[in-house]
Design a protein around this motif. Structure first.
Motif, PDB file in Angstrom:
ATOM      1  N   ARG A   1     -50.857   4.063   8.010  1.00  0.00           N
ATOM      2  CA  ARG A   1     -49.630   3.804   8.770  1.00  0.00           C
ATOM      3  C   ARG A   1     -48.581   3.142   7.881  1.00  0.00           C
ATOM      4  N   GLU A   2     -49.010   2.168   7.084  1.00  0.00           N
ATOM      5  CA  GLU A   2     -48.090   1.455   6.204  1.00  0.00           C
ATOM      6  C   GLU A   2     -47.487   2.376   5.147  1.00  0.00           C
TER       7      GLU A   2
ATOM      8  N   ALA B   1     -42.531   5.155   3.385  1.00  0.00           N
ATOM      9  CA  ALA B   1     -41.812   6.368   2.985  1.00  0.00           C
ATOM     10  C   ALA B   1     -40.544   6.574   3.803  1.00  0.00           C
ATOM     11  N   GLY B   2     -40.363   5.750   4.857  1.00  0.00           N
ATOM     12  CA  GLY B   2     -39.167   5.860   5.684  1.00  0.00           C
ATOM     13  C   GLY B   2     -39.405   6.462   7.049  1.00  0.00           C
ATOM     14  N   MET B   3     -40.652   6.747   7.367  1.00  0.00           N
ATOM     15  CA  MET B   3     -40.962   7.282   8.690  1.00  0.00           C
ATOM     16  C   MET B   3     -40.861   6.160   9.718  1.00  0.00           C
TER      17      MET B   3
ATOM     18  N   MET C   1     -48.132  18.653   3.218  1.00  0.00           N
ATOM     19  CA  MET C   1     -47.571  19.985   3.006  1.00  0.00           C
ATOM     20  C   MET C   1     -47.602  20.288   1.516  1.00  0.00           C
ATOM     21  N   SER C   2     -47.549  21.559   1.180  1.00  0.00           N
ATOM     22  CA  SER C   2     -47.562  21.933  -0.231  1.00  0.00           C
ATOM     23  C   SER C   2     -46.216  21.640  -0.877  1.00  0.00           C
ATOM     24  N   GLN C   3     -46.196  21.568  -2.177  1.00  0.00           N
ATOM     25  CA  GLN C   3     -44.995  21.358  -2.996  1.00  0.00           C
ATOM     26  C   GLN C   3     -44.325  20.024  -2.668  1.00  0.00           C
ATOM     27  N   ILE C   4     -43.507  19.970  -1.636  1.00  0.00           N
ATOM     28  CA  ILE C   4     -42.892  18.714  -1.214  1.00  0.00           C
ATOM     29  C   ILE C   4     -43.592  18.290   0.070  1.00  0.00           C
ATOM     30  N   ASP C   5     -44.329  17.173   0.003  1.00  0.00           N
ATOM     31  CA  ASP C   5     -45.075  16.725   1.186  1.00  0.00           C
ATOM     32  C   ASP C   5     -44.163  15.963   2.146  1.00  0.00           C
ATOM     33  N   GLY C   6     -44.713  15.546   3.253  1.00  0.00           N
ATOM     34  CA  GLY C   6     -43.931  14.862   4.276  1.00  0.00           C
ATOM     35  C   GLY C   6     -43.363  13.532   3.830  1.00  0.00           C
ATOM     36  N   PHE C   7     -44.053  12.865   2.918  1.00  0.00           N
ATOM     37  CA  PHE C   7     -43.563  11.592   2.406  1.00  0.00           C
ATOM     38  C   PHE C   7     -42.285  11.809   1.588  1.00  0.00           C
ATOM     39  N   ALA C   8     -42.346  12.770   0.671  1.00  0.00           N
ATOM     40  CA  ALA C   8     -41.183  13.076  -0.172  1.00  0.00           C
ATOM     41  C   ALA C   8     -40.032  13.629   0.663  1.00  0.00           C
TER      42      ALA C   8
END
Length: 93
Positions: free
Chosen positions: A66-67, A72-74, A25-32
């Motif tokens: 996957r890792e 990232a906490g998923m 995603m833009s700006q803040i991605d799914g990891f963040a």
């Protein structure tokens, strides 16, 4: 949602039990966004039933992706295109 901030805003308004998280995603991605969700949960500030289940949904299907998602906490990772059986298995995990 186009930005991780939208995900956080929606989660604060509606107590979702599962998030199918787009990693790119833009700006803040799914990891963040996932790291921010986990930080709120760890601090006891979550307004949702914690921990919320976060499943990465991404077109990335390279070794190691996957890792990165799990780090990232998923909770799980599904690559696109998504097979229904894989989605059901991930949601029941």
């Amino acid at each position: 949602m186009s930005d991780g901030r939208d995900v956080l805003r929606a989660l604060r308004q509606t107590p979702y039990r599962v998030i199918l998280m787009d990693c790119q995603m833009s700006q803040i991605d799914g990891f963040a966004a996932t790291r921010l969700i986990r930080a709120e949960e760890a601090a006891g500030k979550a307004t949702w039933p914690a921990p919320v289940r976060v499943v990465a949904m991404t077109a990335n299907a390279m070794q190691g992706d996957r890792e990165v998602c799990l780090a990232a906490g998923m909770d799980d990772y599904i690559s696109k295109p998504v097979a229904l059986s894989e989605l059901i298995a991930s949601l029941s995990g």
